[in-house]
Design a protein around this motif. Sequence first.
Motif, mmCIF file in Angstrom:
data_model
loop_
_atom_site.group_PDB
_atom_site.id
_atom_site.type_symbol
_atom_site.label_atom_id
_atom_site.label_comp_id
_atom_site.label_asym_id
_atom_site.label_seq_id
_atom_site.Cartn_x
_atom_site.Cartn_y
_atom_site.Cartn_z
ATOM 1 N N GLU A 1 -6.714 10.357 3.436
ATOM 2 C CA GLU A 1 -7.993 10.480 3.743
ATOM 3 C C GLU A 1 -8.799 9.192 3.400
ATOM 4 O O GLU A 1 -9.572 8.584 3.796
ATOM 5 C CB GLU A 1 -8.541 11.774 3.005
ATOM 6 C CG GLU A 1 -10.190 12.054 3.442
ATOM 7 C CD GLU A 1 -10.727 13.212 2.766
ATOM 8 O OE1 GLU A 1 -11.912 13.321 2.768
ATOM 9 O OE2 GLU A 1 -10.090 14.250 2.073
ATOM 10 N N MET A 2 -8.311 8.849 1.919
ATOM 11 C CA MET A 2 -8.884 7.549 1.595
ATOM 12 C C MET A 2 -8.661 6.292 2.572
ATOM 13 O O MET A 2 -9.530 5.584 2.667
ATOM 14 C CB MET A 2 -8.504 7.390 0.191
ATOM 15 C CG MET A 2 -8.807 8.347 -0.971
ATOM 16 S SD MET A 2 -8.037 7.950 -2.138
ATOM 17 C CE MET A 2 -7.993 9.110 -3.443
ATOM 18 N N LYS A 54 -8.258 6.281 5.635
ATOM 19 C CA LYS A 54 -9.065 6.469 6.852
ATOM 20 C C LYS A 54 -10.448 5.956 6.469
ATOM 21 O O LYS A 54 -11.296 5.036 7.199
ATOM 22 C CB LYS A 54 -9.044 7.888 7.431
ATOM 23 C CG LYS A 54 -7.861 8.298 8.241
ATOM 24 C CD LYS A 54 -8.080 9.387 8.738
ATOM 25 C CE LYS A 54 -6.773 9.944 9.279
ATOM 26 N NZ LYS A 54 -6.766 11.239 9.690
ATOM 27 N N LYS A 55 -10.987 6.373 5.464
ATOM 28 C CA LYS A 55 -12.394 6.354 5.016
ATOM 29 C C LYS A 55 -12.558 4.702 4.782
ATOM 30 O O LYS A 55 -13.602 3.872 5.038
ATOM 31 C CB LYS A 55 -13.000 6.878 3.991
ATOM 32 C CG LYS A 55 -14.275 6.865 3.470
ATOM 33 C CD LYS A 55 -14.860 7.853 2.521
ATOM 34 C CE LYS A 55 -14.135 8.138 1.200
ATOM 35 N NZ LYS A 55 -14.904 9.063 0.479
ATOM 36 N N ASN A 56 -11.520 3.952 3.928
ATOM 37 C CA ASN A 56 -11.738 2.713 3.791
ATOM 38 C C ASN A 56 -11.537 1.719 4.753
ATOM 39 O O ASN A 56 -12.039 0.681 4.803
ATOM 40 C CB ASN A 56 -10.235 2.353 2.693
ATOM 41 C CG ASN A 56 -10.570 3.100 1.411
ATOM 42 O OD1 ASN A 56 -11.537 3.519 1.139
ATOM 43 N ND2 ASN A 56 -9.357 3.143 0.496
ATOM 44 N N GLN A 57 -11.061 2.066 5.814
ATOM 45 C CA GLN A 57 -10.763 1.285 7.107
ATOM 46 C C GLN A 57 -12.036 1.509 7.840
ATOM 47 O O GLN A 57 -12.517 0.482 8.684
ATOM 48 C CB GLN A 57 -9.575 1.651 7.747
ATOM 49 C CG GLN A 57 -8.310 1.041 6.913
ATOM 50 C CD GLN A 57 -7.182 1.408 7.847
ATOM 51 O OE1 GLN A 57 -6.857 2.214 8.441
ATOM 52 N NE2 GLN A 57 -5.886 0.671 7.589
ATOM 53 N N TYR A 58 -12.415 2.891 8.177
ATOM 54 C CA TYR A 58 -13.509 2.979 9.176
ATOM 55 C C TYR A 58 -14.668 3.413 8.445
ATOM 56 O O TYR A 58 -15.538 3.942 9.409
ATOM 57 C CB TYR A 58 -12.996 4.023 9.967
ATOM 58 C CG TYR A 58 -11.650 3.512 10.800
ATOM 59 C CD1 TYR A 58 -11.793 2.655 11.912
ATOM 60 C CD2 TYR A 58 -10.376 3.983 10.653
ATOM 61 C CE1 TYR A 58 -10.884 2.189 12.546
ATOM 62 C CE2 TYR A 58 -9.191 3.632 11.095
ATOM 63 C CZ TYR A 58 -9.515 2.557 12.282
ATOM 64 O OH TYR A 58 -8.483 2.331 13.031
ATOM 65 N N GLY A 59 -14.921 3.661 7.255
ATOM 66 C CA GLY A 59 -16.024 4.146 6.601
ATOM 67 C C GLY A 59 -16.429 5.498 6.839
ATOM 68 O O GLY A 59 -15.409 6.360 7.066
ATOM 69 N N ARG A 94 0.835 -1.155 -0.189
ATOM 70 C CA ARG A 94 -0.044 0.042 -0.079
ATOM 71 C C ARG A 94 1.034 1.327 -0.046
ATOM 72 O O ARG A 94 1.818 1.235 0.768
ATOM 73 C CB ARG A 94 -0.856 0.051 1.103
ATOM 74 C CG ARG A 94 -1.880 1.383 1.224
ATOM 75 C CD ARG A 94 -2.453 1.349 2.579
ATOM 76 N NE ARG A 94 -3.603 0.464 2.625
ATOM 77 C CZ ARG A 94 -3.887 -0.237 3.645
ATOM 78 N NH1 ARG A 94 -3.052 -0.273 4.887
ATOM 79 N NH2 ARG A 94 -4.835 -1.441 3.699
ATOM 80 N N ILE A 95 0.511 1.986 -1.060
ATOM 81 C CA ILE A 95 1.374 3.518 -0.921
ATOM 82 C C ILE A 95 0.445 4.394 -0.499
ATOM 83 O O ILE A 95 -0.564 4.512 -1.348
ATOM 84 C CB ILE A 95 1.805 3.640 -2.571
ATOM 85 C CG1 ILE A 95 2.929 2.581 -2.922
ATOM 86 C CG2 ILE A 95 2.692 4.986 -2.709
ATOM 87 C CD1 ILE A 95 3.245 2.568 -4.293
ATOM 88 N N VAL A 96 0.778 5.182 0.415
ATOM 89 C CA VAL A 96 -0.119 6.317 0.955
ATOM 90 C C VAL A 96 0.467 7.710 0.572
ATOM 91 O O VAL A 96 1.551 7.851 1.035
ATOM 92 C CB VAL A 96 -0.358 5.987 2.458
ATOM 93 C CG1 VAL A 96 -1.349 7.201 2.896
ATOM 94 C CG2 VAL A 96 -0.865 4.739 2.679
#
Length: 737
Positions: A339-340, A342-347, A278-280
């Motif tokens: 930001e993506m 966080k959203k992918n992990q916690y909706g 995963r590249i963040v």
Amino acid sequence: MSTTKQTNISASDKSLISDLDNQIRSYVQANGTDKDADLLDQAITDIRKHHGHQLRKSGQPFIIHPLRVASSICRAGLDAPTVVAALLHDIIEDTKITHKDIHERYGSWYADIVTGLTKIKKPVRQKSVTADNLDATYQRMLKTMVQDVRALFIKLFDRLDNMRDMDAMPRDKQRRISLETLNIYVPIAERLGLTRICQEHTELCFKLLYPKRYKKTLKEIDELKKDRISTINAMQDSLRFNIEKQKLPFHKIEPLFVHPASRIQESGPIDHILEGFRIVVKNSLDCFQALGIIHTNYYVIPLKIRDYISNPLWNGYEGIQTELRIEGEQTCIEIVSEEMLKKNQYGIMAHWHGSPTELADYYQIYLSQLDQMAGDEEVRMLDVMSYVQSDQIQVYSPKGDMLVFPKGATVLDFAYGIHSELGNHCIGALVNPSSVSTTKKRVPRERQLFAGEALQIITDPGIHPREEWLKQVKTAKSRSQIKKAVEHQKVINARNSGRALLERKLREIGTEQDVEKWIKSKVVKEALKAENLSANKFFQEIGLQKRPLQQFLRKYKLLHFERTGRLKEMISPVFWGNIFGGDKNIFLIDDVQNPLIKLASCCFPIPGDKISGFIHDDKEIEIHLANCSKKILKNKSSPPKIIPIAVSWKISKKISRSHVIHLLVIDGTGILFQITKIIKDAGVAIINSATAAKNEKEADIRIKLESVTWPVFHKIVEKLRPLKFVKQIWEEPPQES
């Protein structure tokens, strides 16, 4: 999960209760209103009072459980009212507090949320209704979640805390609750994009359901990591070097290892440990720049690029996925912004701004599907489980609106997903209608949907739903709409038939009034009132021959015998009976496609057979063979809304049309020869035939015959029925024009 034995609370439990209490109060103080803070004080007081004497199976004070659930809600960033509701979520189920008490002390919203999360307990000495109670509990919970999605988050964190504390439970209860969690709550969390919660739920289920295999999996993962870590580090360094060389700022590059949760359904050895990297990066633009860098420095696997930034998955997932060869090894790469991630992990909990409306809008597609199930009394929990576990596909309307359906859904599901009337008259669709191609691809309504396509529904006002349509849909909403439309059409057909019968009768007796004036006349209104009938119900009953029109007219002296008396004397009683129907009430079938009749699937009668009829729910007449062993007999056990009626064929022997017959046969040699010989001996040509295996022992033979009269067709079927290898024979309904 509570007992009422009072014991001294240990120092560590007291400290934990105090810490959780302080965390929750601080969160509500910072994120709620003064009213929220007052309700929080009241809720903590109430749970201390009513849960204070209760213990968990683990021996811990029960009050720790609602405090931990509320603390999880705080860490998830949800609003203060949800925190208060989380504290109260078990108070109705495990204490003497009622819905009314909660309503009076906290308000209607809290009362509805807490009641919706409360199990429906089985009545004493009725163990057989446990499944029904479970379904009733799920239905109630489903309705509550649809009304306010925050109830769903409370339930997920409630179940997660219970799963973490499951070691003290009996083995049978561990298995039952784990299976329920795996089949219902895990798919729901996955659909909501709550990856972390989903993974922890799954791993806990794995640990409880298959403890030996779980320990073995952890050991294998650890050993594979040690064996592969140097190669993985080299691949990671290579990615980092190439991205740094282009001076693209990034947050981190991390390896993604196999998670124990992913192995719950796999009993074989683990063949790989690395899922990918995963590249963040900082933002979405940097995601595409990172993609360009790695694609120019590594061999790219064709057709493996997925852009979920431009087209996010419907559960909110965003990012870019691709596959490369790094150090000679094929590897998956995920590129996301901070930001993506966080959203992918916690909706939505990762970026929610405190508005319940925002929550509802975010999950609108998902909740609308659950809402259809919650509103359909015929839908059981198995339907809900099937939905939440099914793969989803995204399709689009011509205007670009996205709709989501379970895999296997059809064009007809799409039509009903837009509007019920569109579905009711659907005959097919144009696929990708706005494409530049000069020829538009037209597909039938039963054709399955494919991800990413756009559809424009084609309708025909003359087409209406039929029961066969139920086999052409996948979603609960479509099935419900088709059933409603078919039932409505049956009622309309019965009324129209009754109206036509009455019109004919009025003409025969010389009445100058039309049906509408006659039905509204004073004497008729009084007759209908005496029979407790509305005009529509009267038309419906005489249309189905449930209420003999002749007897009704005579009973209330509506026949005007002074006009017909001398005529009756001049002609024979037989002729008179043919005009007025006589005293014997017989329903004459002049068309097998008559919407008022339904040919029974158990025996499939055809014109020429001796038959019996039964009126169902005042909507249709079901036709059986007279000797059918499964027909409903007129006895005490017959359902109250099923009434026997005399029926007879009145189909012209000169009518000729093509027939398609199906034979369910026990597979063997020489079967097709015997069947075709009977047909050819009748002088009938076979247009085409096809055979499909149903299972190892049975096959379905479909034969299309040339156009023949009903007597000839009946002769063929009569000779096919006695064959020992034929289990069932029926005619396929004619195709809609």
